[in-house]
Write a protein that holds these residues in place. Structure first.
Motif, PDB file in Angstrom:
ATOM      1  N   ARG A   1      45.489  27.626  64.725  1.00  0.00           N
ATOM      2  CA  ARG A   1      46.168  28.910  64.529  1.00  0.00           C
ATOM      3  C   ARG A   1      47.484  28.718  63.779  1.00  0.00           C
ATOM      4  O   ARG A   1      47.856  29.527  62.927  1.00  0.00           O
ATOM      5  N   SER A   2      48.186  27.625  64.087  1.00  0.00           N
ATOM      6  CA  SER A   2      49.433  27.339  63.370  1.00  0.00           C
ATOM      7  C   SER A   2      49.150  27.130  61.891  1.00  0.00           C
ATOM      8  O   SER A   2      49.898  27.585  61.022  1.00  0.00           O
ATOM      9  N   GLY A   3      48.044  26.427  61.607  1.00  0.00           N
ATOM     10  CA  GLY A   3      47.680  26.175  60.226  1.00  0.00           C
ATOM     11  C   GLY A   3      47.327  27.435  59.466  1.00  0.00           C
ATOM     12  O   GLY A   3      47.766  27.642  58.331  1.00  0.00           O
TER      13      GLY A   3
ATOM     14  N   CYS B   1      43.350  38.799  51.308  1.00  0.00           N
ATOM     15  CA  CYS B   1      43.195  37.613  52.148  1.00  0.00           C
ATOM     16  C   CYS B   1      43.153  38.070  53.604  1.00  0.00           C
ATOM     17  O   CYS B   1      44.017  38.821  54.039  1.00  0.00           O
ATOM     18  N   GLU B   2      42.140  37.617  54.324  1.00  0.00           N
ATOM     19  CA  GLU B   2      42.021  37.978  55.744  1.00  0.00           C
ATOM     20  C   GLU B   2      42.091  36.711  56.568  1.00  0.00           C
ATOM     21  O   GLU B   2      41.385  35.746  56.296  1.00  0.00           O
ATOM     22  N   LYS B   3      42.975  36.706  57.570  1.00  0.00           N
ATOM     23  CA  LYS B   3      43.194  35.496  58.367  1.00  0.00           C
ATOM     24  C   LYS B   3      42.842  35.726  59.823  1.00  0.00           C
ATOM     25  O   LYS B   3      43.560  36.381  60.561  1.00  0.00           O
ATOM     26  N   THR B   4      41.684  35.231  60.216  1.00  0.00           N
ATOM     27  CA  THR B   4      41.304  35.188  61.622  1.00  0.00           C
ATOM     28  C   THR B   4      40.679  33.818  61.858  1.00  0.00           C
ATOM     29  O   THR B   4      39.575  33.551  61.365  1.00  0.00           O
ATOM     30  N   PRO B   5      41.361  32.906  62.568  1.00  0.00           N
ATOM     31  CA  PRO B   5      40.834  31.540  62.744  1.00  0.00           C
ATOM     32  C   PRO B   5      39.399  31.493  63.237  1.00  0.00           C
ATOM     33  O   PRO B   5      38.593  30.679  62.767  1.00  0.00           O
ATOM     34  N   GLN B   6      39.045  32.373  64.185  1.00  0.00           N
ATOM     35  CA  GLN B   6      37.703  32.359  64.785  1.00  0.00           C
ATOM     36  C   GLN B   6      36.594  32.628  63.786  1.00  0.00           C
ATOM     37  O   GLN B   6      35.410  32.397  64.080  1.00  0.00           O
ATOM     38  N   ASN B   7      36.946  33.113  62.604  1.00  0.00           N
ATOM     39  CA  ASN B   7      35.916  33.363  61.595  1.00  0.00           C
ATOM     40  C   ASN B   7      35.259  32.084  61.101  1.00  0.00           C
ATOM     41  O   ASN B   7      34.283  32.134  60.355  1.00  0.00           O
ATOM     42  N   VAL B   8      35.769  30.931  61.537  1.00  0.00           N
ATOM     43  CA  VAL B   8      35.107  29.666  61.207  1.00  0.00           C
ATOM     44  C   VAL B   8      33.687  29.648  61.764  1.00  0.00           C
ATOM     45  O   VAL B   8      32.815  28.949  61.233  1.00  0.00           O
TER      46      VAL B   8
ATOM     47  N   ILE C   1      39.230  29.354  52.918  1.00  0.00           N
ATOM     48  CA  ILE C   1      40.141  28.231  53.131  1.00  0.00           C
ATOM     49  C   ILE C   1      40.018  27.861  54.604  1.00  0.00           C
ATOM     50  O   ILE C   1      40.341  28.667  55.484  1.00  0.00           O
ATOM     51  N   ASN C   2      39.519  26.673  54.872  1.00  0.00           N
ATOM     52  CA  ASN C   2      39.304  26.210  56.240  1.00  0.00           C
ATOM     53  C   ASN C   2      40.431  25.265  56.639  1.00  0.00           C
ATOM     54  O   ASN C   2      40.531  24.148  56.141  1.00  0.00           O
ATOM     55  N   MET C   3      41.312  25.719  57.536  1.00  0.00           N
ATOM     56  CA  MET C   3      42.456  24.925  57.965  1.00  0.00           C
ATOM     57  C   MET C   3      42.092  24.074  59.178  1.00  0.00           C
ATOM     58  O   MET C   3      41.582  24.588  60.173  1.00  0.00           O
ATOM     59  N   VAL C   4      42.341  22.766  59.075  1.00  0.00           N
ATOM     60  CA  VAL C   4      42.090  21.863  60.208  1.00  0.00           C
ATOM     61  C   VAL C   4      43.380  21.125  60.553  1.00  0.00           C
ATOM     62  O   VAL C   4      44.248  20.921  59.701  1.00  0.00           O
ATOM     63  N   ARG C   5      43.467  20.720  61.820  1.00  0.00           N
ATOM     64  CA  ARG C   5      44.674  20.041  62.294  1.00  0.00           C
ATOM     65  C   ARG C   5      44.287  18.985  63.326  1.00  0.00           C
ATOM     66  O   ARG C   5      43.262  19.112  64.003  1.00  0.00           O
ATOM     67  N   ASP C   6      45.099  17.946  63.437  1.00  0.00           N
ATOM     68  CA  ASP C   6      44.886  16.911  64.443  1.00  0.00           C
ATOM     69  C   ASP C   6      44.727  17.575  65.810  1.00  0.00           C
ATOM     70  O   ASP C   6      45.570  18.384  66.213  1.00  0.00           O
TER      71      ASP C   6
ATOM     72  N   THR D   1      38.382  22.836  52.543  1.00  0.00           N
ATOM     73  CA  THR D   1      38.998  22.419  53.800  1.00  0.00           C
ATOM     74  C   THR D   1      40.358  21.799  53.500  1.00  0.00           C
ATOM     75  O   THR D   1      40.486  20.927  52.642  1.00  0.00           O
ATOM     76  N   VAL D   2      41.369  22.278  54.215  1.00  0.00           N
ATOM     77  CA  VAL D   2      42.751  21.828  54.004  1.00  0.00           C
ATOM     78  C   VAL D   2      43.319  21.326  55.319  1.00  0.00           C
ATOM     79  O   VAL D   2      43.243  22.007  56.341  1.00  0.00           O
ATOM     80  N   ARG D   3      43.880  20.132  55.297  1.00  0.00           N
ATOM     81  CA  ARG D   3      44.527  19.606  56.486  1.00  0.00           C
ATOM     82  C   ARG D   3      45.918  20.215  56.616  1.00  0.00           C
ATOM     83  O   ARG D   3      46.701  20.207  55.659  1.00  0.00           O
ATOM     84  N   PHE D   4      46.232  20.722  57.781  1.00  0.00           N
ATOM     85  CA  PHE D   4      47.552  21.293  58.069  1.00  0.00           C
ATOM     86  C   PHE D   4      48.643  20.269  57.765  1.00  0.00           C
ATOM     87  O   PHE D   4      49.698  20.600  57.206  1.00  0.00           O
TER      88      PHE D   4
END
Length: 281
Positions: A10-12, A117-124, A140-145, A206-209
């Motif tokens: 979500r932060s990403g 641009c629509e941002k809802t993380p759960q849309n993954v 744009i798929n944001m991933v984080r450690d 896919t983009v790393r935070f």
């Protein structure tokens, strides 16, 4: 053109929202939660009445204008505006998907922008549905450690005291009670596996935070190329907000230290061991 920001962080996704929103051509909508709360795959192509379309549009307007986590849930205040929006649809066979698209176009035009641009993380978990309904969309798929996500989620209830005035006391309590390293590690794996199915689809990046924090300009150059816009330096002018462990700040720039902040305490050895064991693959 439609861009969806999804991911397991979500932060990403929030940082990506604020970054893209600085681009003169882009408008990022709030988390609409259309796919997992206002629509389901079984609803695809289902004809709805005009009254149902107005109701759906009113709920979307409430989320966009007021927010998703607010005390105010009176969507009837937007009935008049929703009626105007729905009346512009010439197709007599209304569907929820068409209402969703019409709403997004209405908002982006109203704000003088050209790209939604629509941002809802759960849309993954709805990437297949997104590509089926909107074949030309980019994701744009944001991933984080996962360990950083654990730290963030463990303290997320405290966002109410760090600048997130929209968060209700009830929501803060829910977040505090629901934190568990096993549950979050399972969700992280599920999100990674859901997105991995589309790794070879050129429509998803896919983009790393952590990369966005440490090398923001290079990362944003790649993102701009992916979504088909020219990189704009204003994208770098983000305020340091939305952290669950630090007070919101109006200071401009990417805080690189956040990339590894889980190493500085906040998680005990058991939490870290559970996460690393479950998410190792």
């Amino acid at each position: 053109k439609i861009i969806f920001i999804v991911g397991n962080s979500r932060s990403g996704t929030t940082l990506m929202l604020r970054t893209l929103n600085n681009h003169p051509a882009l408008m990022v909508l709030n988390e609409l939660h259309f796919f997992e709360q206002l629509w389901s795959p079984e609803d695809k192509g289902k004809i709805i009445t005009k009254e149902q379309a107005i109701l759906l549009c009113s709920k979307l307007l409430l989320i966009q204008r007021v927010g998703y986590m607010t005390h105010d849930q009176d969507y009837t205040k937007f009935t008049s505006e929703s009626t105007t929006i729905i009346n512009k649809i010439t197709n007599e066979n209304l569907t929820a998907e068409e209402v969703f698209l019409t709403f997004m176009k209405y908002e982006v035009t109203k704000n003088g922008k050209s790209i939604i641009c629509e941002k809802t993380p759960q849309n993954v978990f709805y990437i297949a549905e997104i590509f089926e309904l909107f074949p030309n969309a980019k994701i744009i798929n944001m991933v984080r450690d996962p360990r950083a996500i654990l730290l963030s989620q463990k303290n997320k209830w405290n966002r109410r005291n760090l600048g997130a005035n929209y968060m209700t006391q009830k929501e803060a309590l829910r977040l505090r009670i629901n934190y568990h390293p096993i549950t979050l590690s399972k969700l992280w794996n599920a999100a990674i596996n859901a997105a991995n199915q589309f790794n070879n689809d050129s429509r998803m990046l896919t983009v790393r935070f952590e990369d966005l924090l440490v090398t923001p300009e290079n990362t944003l150059q790649k993102i701009s190329q992916h979504i088909g816009v020219n990189f704009n330096e204003k994208m770098l002018e983000v305020t340091q907000e939305s952290s669950s462990i630090e007070q919101d700040s109006k200071q401009i720039g990417f805080k690189k230290e956040r990339a590894d902040n889980w190493k500085n305490g906040g998680l005990n050895k058991t939490e870290i061991w559970i996460c690393q064991k479950m998410c190792a693959t």
